[in-house]
Design a protein around this motif. Structure first.
Motif, PDB file in Angstrom:
ATOM      1  N   LYS A 256     -44.565  30.556   2.073  1.00 26.03           N
ATOM      2  CA  LYS A 256     -44.445  29.227   1.471  1.00 26.03           C
ATOM      3  C   LYS A 256     -43.285  29.115   0.479  1.00 26.03           C
ATOM      4  N   SER A 257     -42.287  29.973   0.607  1.00 18.73           N
ATOM      5  CA  SER A 257     -41.175  29.956  -0.334  1.00 18.73           C
ATOM      6  C   SER A 257     -40.009  29.143   0.210  1.00 18.73           C
ATOM      7  N   THR A 258     -39.169  28.658  -0.699  1.00 23.16           N
ATOM      8  CA  THR A 258     -37.981  27.918  -0.278  1.00 23.16           C
ATOM      9  C   THR A 258     -37.025  28.804   0.505  1.00 23.16           C
ATOM     10  N   LEU A 259     -37.033  30.106   0.233  1.00 24.90           N
ATOM     11  CA  LEU A 259     -36.143  31.017   0.960  1.00 24.90           C
ATOM     12  C   LEU A 259     -36.606  31.211   2.399  1.00 24.90           C
ATOM     13  N   LEU A 260     -37.911  31.219   2.618  1.00 27.37           N
ATOM     14  CA  LEU A 260     -38.414  31.287   3.986  1.00 27.37           C
ATOM     15  C   LEU A 260     -38.039  30.017   4.745  1.00 27.37           C
ATOM     16  N   MET A 261     -38.047  28.896   4.059  1.00 26.45           N
ATOM     17  CA  MET A 261     -37.625  27.644   4.689  1.00 26.45           C
ATOM     18  C   MET A 261     -36.146  27.691   5.045  1.00 26.45           C
ATOM     19  N   LEU A 262     -35.334  28.274   4.153  1.00 26.07           N
ATOM     20  CA  LEU A 262     -33.892  28.379   4.405  1.00 26.07           C
ATOM     21  C   LEU A 262     -33.611  29.216   5.651  1.00 26.07           C
ATOM     22  N   VAL A 263     -34.219  30.401   5.749  1.00 26.46           N
ATOM     23  CA  VAL A 263     -33.925  31.253   6.912  1.00 26.46           C
ATOM     24  C   VAL A 263     -34.476  30.633   8.193  1.00 26.46           C
ATOM     25  N   SER A 264     -35.562  29.874   8.084  1.00 24.50           N
ATOM     26  CA  SER A 264     -36.094  29.171   9.255  1.00 24.50           C
ATOM     27  C   SER A 264     -35.140  28.082   9.712  1.00 24.50           C
ATOM     28  N   ALA A 265     -34.491  27.420   8.759  1.00 27.07           N
ATOM     29  CA  ALA A 265     -33.479  26.423   9.107  1.00 27.07           C
ATOM     30  C   ALA A 265     -32.290  27.076   9.785  1.00 27.07           C
ATOM     31  N   PHE A 266     -31.926  28.263   9.334  1.00 22.29           N
ATOM     32  CA  PHE A 266     -30.721  28.919   9.823  1.00 22.29           C
ATOM     33  C   PHE A 266     -30.915  29.537  11.210  1.00 22.29           C
ATOM     34  N   ALA A 267     -31.958  30.323  11.374  1.00 16.81           N
ATOM     35  CA  ALA A 267     -32.156  31.054  12.623  1.00 16.81           C
ATOM     36  C   ALA A 267     -33.101  30.360  13.587  1.00 16.81           C
ATOM     37  N   GLY A 268     -33.809  29.347  13.124  1.00 10.99           N
ATOM     38  CA  GLY A 268     -34.793  28.664  13.946  1.00 10.99           C
ATOM     39  C   GLY A 268     -36.200  29.033  13.523  1.00 10.99           C
ATOM     40  N   TYR A 269     -37.046  28.026  13.429  1.00 10.43           N
ATOM     41  CA  TYR A 269     -38.413  28.242  12.950  1.00 10.43           C
ATOM     42  C   TYR A 269     -39.163  29.255  13.813  1.00 10.43           C
ATOM     43  N   ASP A 270     -39.136  29.074  15.138  1.00  6.99           N
ATOM     44  CA  ASP A 270     -39.869  29.979  16.023  1.00  6.99           C
ATOM     45  C   ASP A 270     -39.292  31.388  15.988  1.00  6.99           C
ATOM     46  N   THR A 271     -37.989  31.489  15.829  1.00  2.00           N
ATOM     47  CA  THR A 271     -37.349  32.801  15.739  1.00  2.00           C
ATOM     48  C   THR A 271     -37.851  33.568  14.526  1.00  2.00           C
ATOM     49  N   ILE A 272     -37.903  32.896  13.391  1.00  2.00           N
ATOM     50  CA  ILE A 272     -38.357  33.554  12.166  1.00  2.00           C
ATOM     51  C   ILE A 272     -39.835  33.921  12.259  1.00  2.00           C
ATOM     52  N   ARG A 273     -40.638  33.049  12.829  1.00  2.00           N
ATOM     53  CA  ARG A 273     -42.056  33.395  12.984  1.00  2.00           C
ATOM     54  C   ARG A 273     -42.208  34.661  13.819  1.00  2.00           C
ATOM     55  N   ALA A 274     -41.448  34.756  14.910  1.00  2.56           N
ATOM     56  CA  ALA A 274     -41.515  35.942  15.763  1.00  2.56           C
ATOM     57  C   ALA A 274     -41.011  37.179  15.037  1.00  2.56           C
ATOM     58  N   ALA A 275     -39.918  37.025  14.284  1.00  2.00           N
ATOM     59  CA  ALA A 275     -39.348  38.158  13.560  1.00  2.00           C
ATOM     60  C   ALA A 275     -40.307  38.666  12.489  1.00  2.00           C
ATOM     61  N   TYR A 276     -40.963  37.763  11.779  1.00  3.52           N
ATOM     62  CA  TYR A 276     -41.891  38.178  10.732  1.00  3.52           C
ATOM     63  C   TYR A 276     -43.143  38.830  11.326  1.00  3.52           C
ATOM     64  N   ARG A 277     -43.614  38.328  12.443  1.00  2.00           N
ATOM     65  CA  ARG A 277     -44.755  38.985  13.102  1.00  2.00           C
ATOM     66  C   ARG A 277     -44.380  40.414  13.486  1.00  2.00           C
ATOM     67  N   HIS A 278     -43.191  40.570  14.045  1.00  3.27           N
ATOM     68  CA  HIS A 278     -42.731  41.904  14.433  1.00  3.27           C
ATOM     69  C   HIS A 278     -42.597  42.801  13.203  1.00  3.27           C
ATOM     70  N   ALA A 279     -42.023  42.272  12.132  1.00  3.31           N
ATOM     71  CA  ALA A 279     -41.813  43.076  10.931  1.00  3.31           C
ATOM     72  C   ALA A 279     -43.140  43.553  10.338  1.00  3.31           C
ATOM     73  N   ILE A 280     -44.144  42.690  10.349  1.00  7.43           N
ATOM     74  CA  ILE A 280     -45.456  43.087   9.830  1.00  7.43           C
ATOM     75  C   ILE A 280     -46.082  44.148  10.732  1.00  7.43           C
TER      76      ILE A 280
END
Length: 357
Positions: free
Chosen positions: A308-332
């Motif tokens: 829920k951070s503004t930085l998570l919103m920024l990277v989602s804007a840059f790389a794509g929302y679905d891309t970031i969701r997938a990347a964070y799932r993988h990272a966890i």
């Protein structure tokens, strides 16, 4: 339209890095290529970065230096206070957050670190003006304590004083580190130079607002704190030369990204064509969310950010929302280390598309 809940995720608390690795480049690097369901996620080490960028690419670093901005002290009445310097506003003045049982009144004094008194000046919401008895930067560096992020449980020690600064930090003024830069050491910078990768710097003094939670479901109701940045003429020339040679502009961290995009946005508002970068200094409260059209940055090196951070919103804007969701799932799942002392990811700008309805 995205809402705050769209940027929530469950993070096991043990994945929040509490200490820095001894070797800066030993952190992991998630290389994210492509977007959405077609994104390719490659597990690397940060020392592999040279394999991911090309000669002629430009790395843009934020050379801000973290102040020893945290103080404990007391009011004349004896009541305890905690002070976090937010910004230097003059040789003997600063804005600060003050935590106390009762807010101090303008004109009164408070004693900091049992060493010196400061006078409370006018309130500039949500901060207090502090008037120092001598050069505030000197007093801050002599008596203050390094302000580690709120999710790091220990008090700053001598190791933090080294590791919570980038090796290229030069301009004091931040209260939080530009953490993507913490992964670089001098030998890596020398290798980048030898490989023909360009380097340039800007300054953005990171404020405590970087940790400010978003409290409203409607993102457009969130108000960002302002931060001061400076774009030197050498950086403008480097970006132009990189573009002309077919290289890519790679922001090292979201703070470099925000400064570059804020300067480009201001240039557009002044009538310049999209993609124009101009030298100069300004304050910015730029809030980048999905739907934003990027002007300067092609790739981004960044750490993993808070839910829920503004930085998570920024990277989602840059790389794509679905891309970031997938990347964070993988990272966890792969047990990456999160937040300031954690691991990094390398992102590529997604095709520019409007925010979904």
């Amino acid at each position: 339209m995205y809402t705050l809940s769209d940027f929530d995720f469950d993070l096991p608390p043990e994945l929040i890095a509490q200490t820095a690795l001894a070797d800066r480049t030993a952190s992991r690097l998630l290389d994210v290529q492509g977007t959405g369901s077609d994104a390719r996620l490659t597990d690397r080490h940060f020392s592999d970065l040279l394999e991911c960028i090309r000669p002629g690419d430009l790395l843009v670093f934020n050379d801000t230096k973290v102040l020893k901005a945290r103080f404990h002290g007391h009011k004349a009445s004896g009541g305890k206070i905690e002070v976090l310097i937010e910004r230097l506003t003059g040789p003997r003045t600063a804005l600060a957050q003050i935590r106390a049982s009762k807010s101090p009144v303008e004109g009164t004094t408070i004693r900091l670190a049992d060493a010196f008194d400061v006078t409370i000046g006018p309130r500039i919401e949500p901060f207090f003006t502090l008037e120092f008895p001598d050069d505030c930067l000197t007093l801050i560096e002599q008596y203050g304590r390094l302000p580690l992020p709120p999710y790091i449980a220990h008090e700053a020690d001598t190791n933090d004083e080294t590791r919570y600064q980038t090796v290229y930090a030069a301009n004091p003024g931040a209260v939080a580190a530009p953490t993507a830069g913490l992964h670089f050491d001098d030998p890596m910078l020398a290798k980048l130079d030898a490989a023909g990768v360009r380097r340039a710097t800007l300054t953005l003094h990171v404020g405590a607002g970087t940790f400010q939670p978003v409290r409203t479901e409607k993102l457009d109701e969130h108000k960002m704190h302002t931060e001061w940045y400076d774009i030197p003429a050498t950086l403008v020339s480097a970006v132009a030369a990189t573009r002309e040679a077919g290289g890519r502009v790679i922001a090292v961290g979201t703070t470099s990204m925000r400064a570059l995009e804020a300067a480009a946005r201001d240039a557009i508002r002044a009538g310049a064509p999209a993609g124009t970068l101009r030298a100069g200094s300004a304050d910015t409260d730029i809030f980048i969310t999905p739907g934003y059209s990027f002007n300067i940055v092609d790739r981004l090196i960044t750490n993993f950010h808070l839910p829920k951070s503004t930085l998570l919103m920024l990277v989602s804007a840059f790389a794509g929302y679905d891309t970031i969701r997938a990347a964070y799932r993988h990272a966890i799942d792969a047990r990456y280390r999160f937040f300031s002392y954690g691991d990094a990811m390398l992102l590529t700008r997604a095709p520019q598309t409007p925010d979904h309805a």
